[in-house]
Design a protein around this motif. Structure first.
Motif, PDB file in Angstrom:
ATOM      1  N   GLN A  58      -2.905  19.923  14.182  1.00  0.00           N
ATOM      2  CA  GLN A  58      -3.845  18.904  13.094  1.00  0.00           C
ATOM      3  C   GLN A  58      -2.788  17.911  12.015  1.00  0.00           C
ATOM      4  OE1 GLN A  58      -5.817  22.373  10.296  1.00  0.00           O
ATOM      5  NE2 GLN A  58      -6.561  23.757  12.411  1.00  0.00           N
ATOM      6  N   CYS A  59      -2.900  17.531  11.019  1.00  0.00           N
ATOM      7  CA  CYS A  59      -1.943  16.532  10.212  1.00  0.00           C
ATOM      8  C   CYS A  59      -2.194  15.469  10.937  1.00  0.00           C
ATOM      9  CB  CYS A  59      -0.829  17.260  10.039  1.00  0.00           C
ATOM     10  SG  CYS A  59      -0.012  16.611   8.363  1.00  0.00           S
ATOM     11  N   ASP A  60      -3.104  14.769  11.191  1.00  0.00           N
ATOM     12  CA  ASP A  60      -3.691  13.679  11.881  1.00  0.00           C
ATOM     13  C   ASP A  60      -3.592  12.061  10.694  1.00  0.00           C
ATOM     14  OD1 ASP A  60      -3.631  14.703  14.341  1.00  0.00           O
ATOM     15  OD2 ASP A  60      -5.570  15.148  14.259  1.00  0.00           O
ATOM     16  N   GLU A  61      -3.947  12.591  10.134  1.00  0.00           N
ATOM     17  CA  GLU A  61      -4.032  11.685   9.349  1.00  0.00           C
ATOM     18  C   GLU A  61      -2.944  11.728   8.115  1.00  0.00           C
ATOM     19  OE1 GLU A  61      -7.746  10.332   7.815  1.00  0.00           O
ATOM     20  OE2 GLU A  61      -8.520  10.969   9.618  1.00  0.00           O
ATOM     21  N   VAL A  62      -1.873  11.327   8.155  1.00  0.00           N
ATOM     22  CA  VAL A  62      -0.901  11.151   7.422  1.00  0.00           C
ATOM     23  C   VAL A  62      -1.782  10.041   6.277  1.00  0.00           C
ATOM     24  CG1 VAL A  62       1.580  11.189   7.016  1.00  0.00           C
ATOM     25  CG2 VAL A  62       0.768  12.011   8.562  1.00  0.00           C
ATOM     26  N   VAL A  63      -1.292  10.589   5.189  1.00  0.00           N
ATOM     27  CA  VAL A  63      -0.807   9.383   3.708  1.00  0.00           C
ATOM     28  C   VAL A  63       0.049   9.462   3.267  1.00  0.00           C
ATOM     29  CG1 VAL A  63      -2.404   8.464   1.649  1.00  0.00           C
ATOM     30  CG2 VAL A  63      -3.939   9.826   3.608  1.00  0.00           C
ATOM     31  N   PRO A  64       0.677   8.594   2.743  1.00  0.00           N
ATOM     32  CA  PRO A  64       1.713   8.580   2.090  1.00  0.00           C
ATOM     33  C   PRO A  64       1.663   8.745   1.066  1.00  0.00           C
ATOM     34  CG  PRO A  64       1.689   6.839   3.901  1.00  0.00           C
ATOM     35  CD  PRO A  64       0.989   6.789   3.871  1.00  0.00           C
ATOM     36  N   ARG A  65       1.906   8.450  -0.068  1.00  0.00           N
ATOM     37  CA  ARG A  65       2.021   9.163  -1.613  1.00  0.00           C
ATOM     38  C   ARG A  65       3.197   8.630  -2.749  1.00  0.00           C
ATOM     39  NH1 ARG A  65      -3.714  10.175  -1.989  1.00  0.00           N
ATOM     40  NH2 ARG A  65      -4.663  11.901  -0.568  1.00  0.00           N
ATOM     41  N   THR A  66       2.856   8.208  -4.115  1.00  0.00           N
ATOM     42  CA  THR A  66       3.449   7.466  -4.476  1.00  0.00           C
ATOM     43  C   THR A  66       4.238   8.583  -5.356  1.00  0.00           C
ATOM     44  OG1 THR A  66       1.980   7.307  -6.674  1.00  0.00           O
ATOM     45  CG2 THR A  66       2.466   5.846  -5.188  1.00  0.00           C
ATOM     46  N   MET A  67       5.211   8.812  -6.370  1.00  0.00           N
ATOM     47  CA  MET A  67       5.770   9.743  -7.017  1.00  0.00           C
ATOM     48  C   MET A  67       4.861   9.964  -8.482  1.00  0.00           C
ATOM     49  SD  MET A  67       7.713  11.239  -5.347  1.00  0.00           S
ATOM     50  CE  MET A  67       8.819  12.488  -6.890  1.00  0.00           C
ATOM     51  N   GLU A  68       3.700   9.486  -8.763  1.00  0.00           N
ATOM     52  CA  GLU A  68       3.017   8.917  -9.736  1.00  0.00           C
ATOM     53  C   GLU A  68       2.008  10.393  -9.214  1.00  0.00           C
ATOM     54  OE1 GLU A  68       4.024   6.524  -9.055  1.00  0.00           O
ATOM     55  OE2 GLU A  68       5.456   6.067 -10.333  1.00  0.00           O
ATOM     56  N   GLU A  69       1.602  10.352  -7.336  1.00  0.00           N
ATOM     57  CA  GLU A  69       0.603  10.625  -7.224  1.00  0.00           C
ATOM     58  C   GLU A  69       1.155  11.794  -7.152  1.00  0.00           C
ATOM     59  OE1 GLU A  69      -2.681   8.639  -4.628  1.00  0.00           O
ATOM     60  OE2 GLU A  69      -0.241   8.437  -4.151  1.00  0.00           O
ATOM     61  N   PHE A  70       2.725  12.433  -6.881  1.00  0.00           N
ATOM     62  CA  PHE A  70       3.284  14.127  -6.903  1.00  0.00           C
ATOM     63  C   PHE A  70       2.863  14.662  -8.391  1.00  0.00           C
ATOM     64  CE2 PHE A  70       7.304  16.560  -7.620  1.00  0.00           C
ATOM     65  CZ  PHE A  70       6.764  16.800  -5.789  1.00  0.00           C
ATOM     66  N   THR A  71       2.865  13.585 -10.119  1.00  0.00           N
ATOM     67  CA  THR A  71       2.893  14.437 -10.673  1.00  0.00           C
ATOM     68  C   THR A  71       1.614  15.045 -10.632  1.00  0.00           C
ATOM     69  OG1 THR A  71       4.371  13.085 -11.478  1.00  0.00           O
ATOM     70  CG2 THR A  71       3.247  14.279 -13.214  1.00  0.00           C
ATOM     71  N   GLU A  72       0.748  14.285 -10.085  1.00  0.00           N
ATOM     72  CA  GLU A  72      -0.657  14.621 -10.129  1.00  0.00           C
ATOM     73  C   GLU A  72      -1.259  16.091  -8.939  1.00  0.00           C
ATOM     74  OE1 GLU A  72      -3.367  11.549  -9.340  1.00  0.00           O
ATOM     75  OE2 GLU A  72      -2.574  10.430 -11.128  1.00  0.00           O
ATOM     76  N   PHE A  73      -0.717  16.099  -8.423  1.00  0.00           N
ATOM     77  CA  PHE A  73      -1.230  16.894  -7.324  1.00  0.00           C
ATOM     78  C   PHE A  73      -0.199  18.624  -8.434  1.00  0.00           C
ATOM     79  CE2 PHE A  73       0.307  19.007  -3.330  1.00  0.00           C
ATOM     80  CZ  PHE A  73      -0.257  18.831  -2.315  1.00  0.00           C
TER      81      PHE A  73
END
Length: 186
Positions: A58-73
């Protein structure tokens, strides 16, 4: 004569083995200490995704994320503790996770990250250890099923005698260890 030939072959074999170990350690930057003892070094979220894909399919569609999204995550408190030490991160879908976090740490700052976590524990800012599954220079968010991938928990709280920590490796910062539940280490 026969013993000399056998000794020569043994010496050549030992030299070959020592050389291959030395080369593999220098090629990976592995010292056998800290996260270097946790498997292959992965330095990009793409490498982490490929590793997850090889292990799970699994893990086919990899989406790079921002640090702002990291805080939300991870939330503001965890972000404050993790983010200064994160080189990059991405997400993909794998196992029970719709968004599995693939986090790559700045290798030279792993000890600083662990000491910062210890400080947050001492001050009461957090009451538990990091909630990621750790590999060599990277981590995956969450813990459900991650021990089956051979990942370790990072513990900066004292290990009690009745804790089932199984495989234990000293972490980069004194007082922290990487642990893996009994029966799941590779």
């Amino acid at each position: 004569m026969r013993h000399g030939l056998m000794f020569g072959r043994c010496a050549a074999l030992v030299a070959l083995l020592v050389g291959s170990v030395a080369c593999s350690s220098s090629a990976t930057g592995s010292t056998g200490l800290g996260s270097n003892a946790l498997g292959p070094p992965l330095a990009t979220s793409s490498e982490v995704a490929e590793w997850v894909r090889e292990k799970t399919g699994q893990c086919d569609e990899v989406v790079p994320r921002t640090m702002e999204e990291f805080t939300e995550f991870v939330g503001p408190l965890r972000s404050k503790l993790y983010a200064p030490y994160v080189a990059e991160w991405a997400t993909c879908e794998a196992g029970p996770y719709e968004r599995l976090g693939l986090v790559v740490f700045q290798r030279e700052k792993l000890a600083d990250f662990q000491r910062a976590w210890q400080g947050a524990l001492s001050s009461g800012e957090v009451s538990d250890d990091p909630d990621f599954g750790f590999g060599n220079g990277f981590a995956l968010s969450g813990t459900l099923g991650l021990e089956l991938l051979g990942l370790h928990e990072l513990r900066c709280t004292p290990v009690r005698p009745d804790d089932d920590v199984g495989h234990t490796v000293p972490a980069e910062a004194q007082g922290c260890v990487y642990t893996q539940t009994s029966g799941h280490h590779h």
